[in-house]
Design a protein around this motif. Structure first.
Motif, PDB file in Angstrom:
ATOM      1  N   UNK A  17       0.836  -1.208   0.000  1.00 12.49           N
ATOM      2  CA  UNK A  17       0.000   0.000   0.000  1.00 12.49           C
ATOM      3  C   UNK A  17       0.870   1.257   0.000  1.00 12.49           C
ATOM      4  N   UNK A  18       1.887   1.297   0.854  1.00 15.70           N
ATOM      5  CA  UNK A  18       2.697   2.509   0.963  1.00 15.70           C
ATOM      6  C   UNK A  18       3.499   2.752  -0.305  1.00 15.70           C
ATOM      7  N   UNK A  19       3.955   1.688  -0.948  1.00 18.85           N
ATOM      8  CA  UNK A  19       4.682   1.840  -2.209  1.00 18.85           C
ATOM      9  C   UNK A  19       3.779   2.474  -3.274  1.00 18.85           C
ATOM     10  N   UNK A  20       2.538   2.025  -3.357  1.00 19.40           N
ATOM     11  CA  UNK A  20       1.594   2.602  -4.325  1.00 19.40           C
ATOM     12  C   UNK A  20       1.292   4.056  -3.977  1.00 19.40           C
ATOM     13  N   UNK A  21       1.136   4.334  -2.690  1.00 16.62           N
ATOM     14  CA  UNK A  21       0.869   5.705  -2.245  1.00 16.62           C
ATOM     15  C   UNK A  21       2.024   6.629  -2.616  1.00 16.62           C
ATOM     16  N   UNK A  22       3.249   6.184  -2.409  1.00 18.16           N
ATOM     17  CA  UNK A  22       4.427   6.983  -2.755  1.00 18.16           C
ATOM     18  C   UNK A  22       4.496   7.233  -4.253  1.00 18.16           C
ATOM     19  N   UNK A  23       4.162   6.225  -5.051  1.00 19.13           N
ATOM     20  CA  UNK A  23       4.205   6.384  -6.507  1.00 19.13           C
ATOM     21  C   UNK A  23       3.217   7.445  -6.973  1.00 19.13           C
ATOM     22  N   UNK A  24       2.014   7.462  -6.373  1.00 17.13           N
ATOM     23  CA  UNK A  24       1.033   8.481  -6.743  1.00 17.13           C
ATOM     24  C   UNK A  24       1.535   9.875  -6.364  1.00 17.13           C
ATOM     25  N   UNK A  25       2.145   9.978  -5.188  1.00 15.71           N
ATOM     26  CA  UNK A  25       2.647  11.271  -4.732  1.00 15.71           C
ATOM     27  C   UNK A  25       3.720  11.805  -5.666  1.00 15.71           C
ATOM     28  N   UNK A  26       4.584  10.922  -6.161  1.00 19.37           N
ATOM     29  CA  UNK A  26       5.702  11.338  -7.009  1.00 19.37           C
ATOM     30  C   UNK A  26       5.344  11.361  -8.488  1.00 19.37           C
ATOM     31  N   UNK A  27       4.062  11.261  -8.812  1.00 11.27           N
ATOM     32  CA  UNK A  27       3.622  11.324 -10.210  1.00 11.27           C
ATOM     33  C   UNK A  27       4.160  12.593 -10.874  1.00 11.27           C
ATOM     34  N   UNK A  31       1.320  16.604  -6.676  1.00 11.69           N
ATOM     35  CA  UNK A  31       1.483  17.841  -5.910  1.00 11.69           C
ATOM     36  C   UNK A  31       2.944  18.242  -5.738  1.00 11.69           C
ATOM     37  N   UNK A  32       3.864  17.292  -5.807  1.00 12.65           N
ATOM     38  CA  UNK A  32       5.272  17.660  -5.693  1.00 12.65           C
ATOM     39  C   UNK A  32       5.749  18.428  -6.913  1.00 12.65           C
ATOM     40  N   UNK A  33       4.965  18.421  -7.982  1.00 15.87           N
ATOM     41  CA  UNK A  33       5.329  19.135  -9.205  1.00 15.87           C
ATOM     42  C   UNK A  33       4.764  20.555  -9.249  1.00 15.87           C
ATOM     43  N   UNK A 125      13.786  15.635  -6.563  1.00 14.68           N
ATOM     44  CA  UNK A 125      14.674  15.281  -5.444  1.00 14.68           C
ATOM     45  C   UNK A 125      13.958  14.494  -4.355  1.00 14.68           C
ATOM     46  N   UNK A 126      12.691  14.148  -4.583  1.00 16.87           N
ATOM     47  CA  UNK A 126      11.902  13.458  -3.559  1.00 16.87           C
ATOM     48  C   UNK A 126      12.505  12.093  -3.242  1.00 16.87           C
ATOM     49  N   UNK A 127      12.691  11.793  -1.952  1.00 14.41           N
ATOM     50  CA  UNK A 127      13.326  10.543  -1.511  1.00 14.41           C
ATOM     51  C   UNK A 127      12.383   9.671  -0.685  1.00 14.41           C
ATOM     52  N   UNK A 128      11.108   9.963  -0.739  1.00 12.22           N
ATOM     53  CA  UNK A 128      10.160   9.169   0.025  1.00 12.22           C
ATOM     54  C   UNK A 128       9.850   9.799   1.371  1.00 12.22           C
ATOM     55  N   UNK A 129       8.737   9.368   1.947  1.00  8.91           N
ATOM     56  CA  UNK A 129       8.275   9.896   3.231  1.00  8.91           C
ATOM     57  C   UNK A 129       8.532   8.879   4.336  1.00  8.91           C
ATOM     58  N   UNK A 265       7.413  14.907   6.608  1.00  3.01           N
ATOM     59  CA  UNK A 265       8.251  14.717   5.426  1.00  3.01           C
ATOM     60  C   UNK A 265       9.650  15.281   5.623  1.00  3.01           C
ATOM     61  N   UNK A 266      10.628  14.678   4.972  1.00  4.37           N
ATOM     62  CA  UNK A 266      11.990  15.187   5.033  1.00  4.37           C
ATOM     63  C   UNK A 266      12.058  16.621   4.550  1.00  4.37           C
ATOM     64  N   UNK A 267      11.170  16.968   3.612  1.00  6.15           N
ATOM     65  CA  UNK A 267      11.179  18.324   3.056  1.00  6.15           C
ATOM     66  C   UNK A 267      10.795  19.371   4.091  1.00  6.15           C
ATOM     67  N   UNK A 268      10.151  18.970   5.185  1.00  3.18           N
ATOM     68  CA  UNK A 268       9.713  19.902   6.223  1.00  3.18           C
ATOM     69  C   UNK A 268      10.543  19.755   7.501  1.00  3.18           C
TER      70      UNK A 268
END
Length: 269
Positions: A17-27, A31-33, A125-129, A265-268
């Motif tokens: 589940x988390x792998x699929x969630x991460x893939x959607x986030x990094x589409x 939103x990261x775009x 540069x996203x490395x996952x949450x 998130x690492x970004x925050x």
């Protein structure tokens, strides 16, 4: 979806589940775009990350493109002036501009333009949450209690001064660590499903301070629901300032530390 709570099966299902969630986030257009959040007025304005001059009024959003500019809307190239019309609250449309997507939306009663560029450094540069290790302790069997009528519920937003209003159809009641809790629920994206926004004693410590989100499958015929806090996620505002995410209702604070789901998130950090 039935979730196992036995040993390796539980951990493997969570990891999938988390792998699929991460893939959607990094589409590429997720939103990261997002490179900007532009609030429209009746005065046409150009933005550095989108083509055209944008404005809004009683007839909705309009863009006026220069001679060398083009958008693709609903698969059709458009030039010159294009009217997107009046958008519904929390609704929106997208237009293509090269490899970018231009989101045109209404949030909190205001029309906005939010360009999404795949090459934005936040995405590339996203490395996952980071997240807590999955633990069956944080799975609760509960009960959905419908209100007599959906209750319009005003909540704050990640953007100061903005307000969202959601219709809350009911609440979910459950127990964690032998204590009884209830959370106001909103309608989810899938038919019959729910989602809850909440904070707890980890908020601002190990998890994002403003909000946490949990999707809940449709209740059973007797109102039973399953809350798997291992699948609590961050909303887009946890990663970018270009989001208008809702905040939880005041009553949706859990006075315990829910050490499950996604962390800050690492970004925050």
């Amino acid at each position: 979806m039935t979730v196992s709570t036995t040993g390796t099966d539980f951990a493997r299902e969570w990891e999938d589940w988390h792998r699929e969630h991460e893939a959607r986030l990094a589409d590429p257009h997720g939103f990261l775009a997002v490179t900007g959040l532009h609030w429209l007025t009746d005065e046409p304005e150009r933005f550095g990350d989108a083509p055209g001059a944008w404005s809004t009024g009683p007839d909705g959003v309009t863009v006026v493109l220069a001679e060398d500019e083009e958008l693709v809307v609903d698969g059709r190239p458009v030039r010159g002036e294009h009217r997107f019309g009046v958008l519904p609250e929390r609704g929106g449309v997208t237009a293509r501009w090269g490899d970018a997507v231009i989101e045109v939306a209404k949030r909190g009663g205001y029309d906005v333009v939010r360009p999404r560029h795949p090459g934005h450094p936040l995405r590339t540069s996203y490395r996952g949450t980071p997240a807590f290790a999955p633990d069956p302790r944080w799975v609760a069997e509960g009960r959905y209690v419908a209100f007599d009528e959906p209750r319009p519920t005003a909540v704050g937003a990640a953007v100061e001064g903005l307000q969202h209003v959601y219709d809350a159809p009911g609440r979910v009641e459950f127990e964690l660590d032998g204590r009884a809790f209830a959370l106001t629920a909103f309608g989810g994206a899938a038919p019959g499903s729910l989602f809850v926004l909440f904070t707890d004693e980890t908020s601002g410590v190990t998890t994002y301070a403003a909000n946490r989100s949990l999707q809940v499958d449709p209740p059973g015929p007797d109102g039973t629901v399953r809350l798997d806090f291992n699948r609590a996620t961050n909303l887009p505002c946890a990663y970018t300032d270009f989001a208008t995410c809702p905040l939880p209702p005041a009553e949706n604070h859990l006075p315990i530390a829910v050490e499950a789901g996604e962390k800050i998130p690492r970004e925050r950090a």
